[in-house]
Design an enzyme around this catalytic site. Structure first.
Site, PDB file in Angstrom:
ATOM      1  NE  ARG A   1      -0.483   0.874   4.859  1.00  0.00           N
ATOM      2  CZ  ARG A   1      -1.027   1.007   6.060  1.00  0.00           C
ATOM      3  NH1 ARG A   1      -2.266   0.593   6.275  1.00  0.00           N
ATOM      4  NH2 ARG A   1      -0.355   1.555   7.047  1.00  0.00           N
TER       5      ARG A   1
ATOM      6  CG  ASP B   1       3.697  -4.878   2.811  1.00  0.00           C
ATOM      7  OD1 ASP B   1       3.360  -5.115   3.987  1.00  0.00           O
ATOM      8  OD2 ASP B   1       3.759  -3.721   2.352  1.00  0.00           O
TER       9      ASP B   1
ATOM     10  CB  VAL C   1      12.067  -5.217   6.256  1.00  0.00           C
ATOM     11  CG1 VAL C   1      11.435  -5.068   4.891  1.00  0.00           C
ATOM     12  CG2 VAL C   1      11.387  -4.344   7.308  1.00  0.00           C
TER      13      VAL C   1
ATOM     14  CE1 TYR D   1       8.796   7.156  10.323  1.00  0.00           C
ATOM     15  CE2 TYR D   1       9.289   9.509  10.209  1.00  0.00           C
ATOM     16  CZ  TYR D   1       8.877   8.336   9.597  1.00  0.00           C
ATOM     17  OH  TYR D   1       8.549   8.342   8.256  1.00  0.00           O
TER      18      TYR D   1
ATOM     19  CE  LYS E   1      11.553   6.567   7.968  1.00  0.00           C
ATOM     20  NZ  LYS E   1      11.530   5.571   6.880  1.00  0.00           N
TER      21      LYS E   1
ATOM     22  CB  THR F   1       0.546   6.966   2.680  1.00  0.00           C
ATOM     23  OG1 THR F   1       1.318   7.347   3.829  1.00  0.00           O
ATOM     24  CG2 THR F   1       1.330   7.301   1.420  1.00  0.00           C
TER      25      THR F   1
END
Ligand code: NAD
Length: 246
Positions: A20, A41, A63, A153, A157, A188
């Protein structure tokens, strides 16, 4: 309809988190440009539907699992004989800040967003080195370019950005390119899950005054996967409507 130059003709491209959102858009765009797409996925039903749509193959790939990476890379090479491109796109967002920190959440975000990218790069690198060619695109974020409330997060990143530079330096001599992309507010589920008020606040701070469609990030991904970016490695493409300029 996007331009379909065939610039990825016959390239085998593996995309994680492609069931998605941005990953699914990139799977569609890569196929439109002529690529053979391995849609990966953990959301199997959605992933299989995307794979069917792009005439590609679906692989269940968490992953965070080194074993699943080994199996999927081996299966793609067995079927197609090569892997030209890897898009490390899978990611999760949890909003905990330094003020309401939760260690389990921190570990989970780092496990998917950081360790997942590490496993992806280390899993495909031997194949790409043997081929003497390849392009790895790591999806970071504007949260990897500056301070950001969501601490895990941001950590993950920034790590993607650092690992991209490290891998680019090591893989350059093998003609394997590694670049990162730093999206801003992209439409998204990840953005919508912030809640209406937070998402609106974020979008209001974008100089271009709007959020972006997944395909607008996808266009940068297609470029980096293609031979048009033949001399680009270790670069950081910001796709954020100017968000980090403020
Ligand atoms: N949406 C944004 O505004 C935005 C901004 C900057 C960066 N990003 C990054 O873009 C990437 C794509 O996110 P999106 O916006 O499409 O969000 P999304 O939530 O719609 O898609 C993320 C996909 O990753 C998959 N995924 C999650 N954990 C996984 C795992 N362990 N193994 C394999 N797949 C897994 C999900 O099933 C999902 O299909 C992420 O890395 C995200 O951090 C998003």
């Amino acid at each position: 309809m996007a331009d379909t130059t065939g610039k990825l003709d016959d390239k085998v491209v593996l995309i994680t988190g492609a069931a998605r959102g941005q990953g699914a858009a990139e799977a569609r765009q890569a196929a439109e440009h002529g690529a053979i797409v391995a849609v990966c996925d953990i959301r199997d039903e959605l992933g299989e539907a995307v794979a069917a749509e792009v005439d590609g193959s679906y692989y269940h790939l968490d992953v965070t699992s080194a074993g699943q990476w080994r199996e999927v890379v081996a299966a793609v090479v067995e079927t197609h004989g090569k892997i030209d491109g890897l898009v490390n796109n899978a990611g999760i967002y949890l909003g905990d800040t330094v003020l309401d920190a939760n260690e389990d959440n921190f570990r989970r975000v780092v496990e998917v967003n950081q360790h997942g990218v590490y496993l992806g790069m280390t899993s495909v690198a031997p194949t790409m080195i043997e081929q003497g060619a390849g392009s790895i695109v790591n999806i970071s974020s504007i949260a990897g370019m500056r301070g950001y409330g969501a601490i895990a997060y941001a950590a993950s990143k920034w790590a993607v950005r650092g690992m991209t530079q490290s891998a680019a330096a090591m893989l350059g001599p093998h003609n394997v390119r590694v670049n990162s992309i730093h999206p801003g507010a992209i439409e998204t589920d990840m953005l919508f899950d912030l809640g209406e008020a937070a998402a609106e606040r974020l979008v209001r701070s974008v100089p271009m005054g709007r959020s972006a469609k997944s395909e607008e990030v996808g266009a940068a991904v297609m470029f980096l996967l293609s031979d048009e970016a033949s001399y680009m490695t270790g670069s950081e493409l910001v796709v954020d409507g100017g968000l980090i300029t403020r």
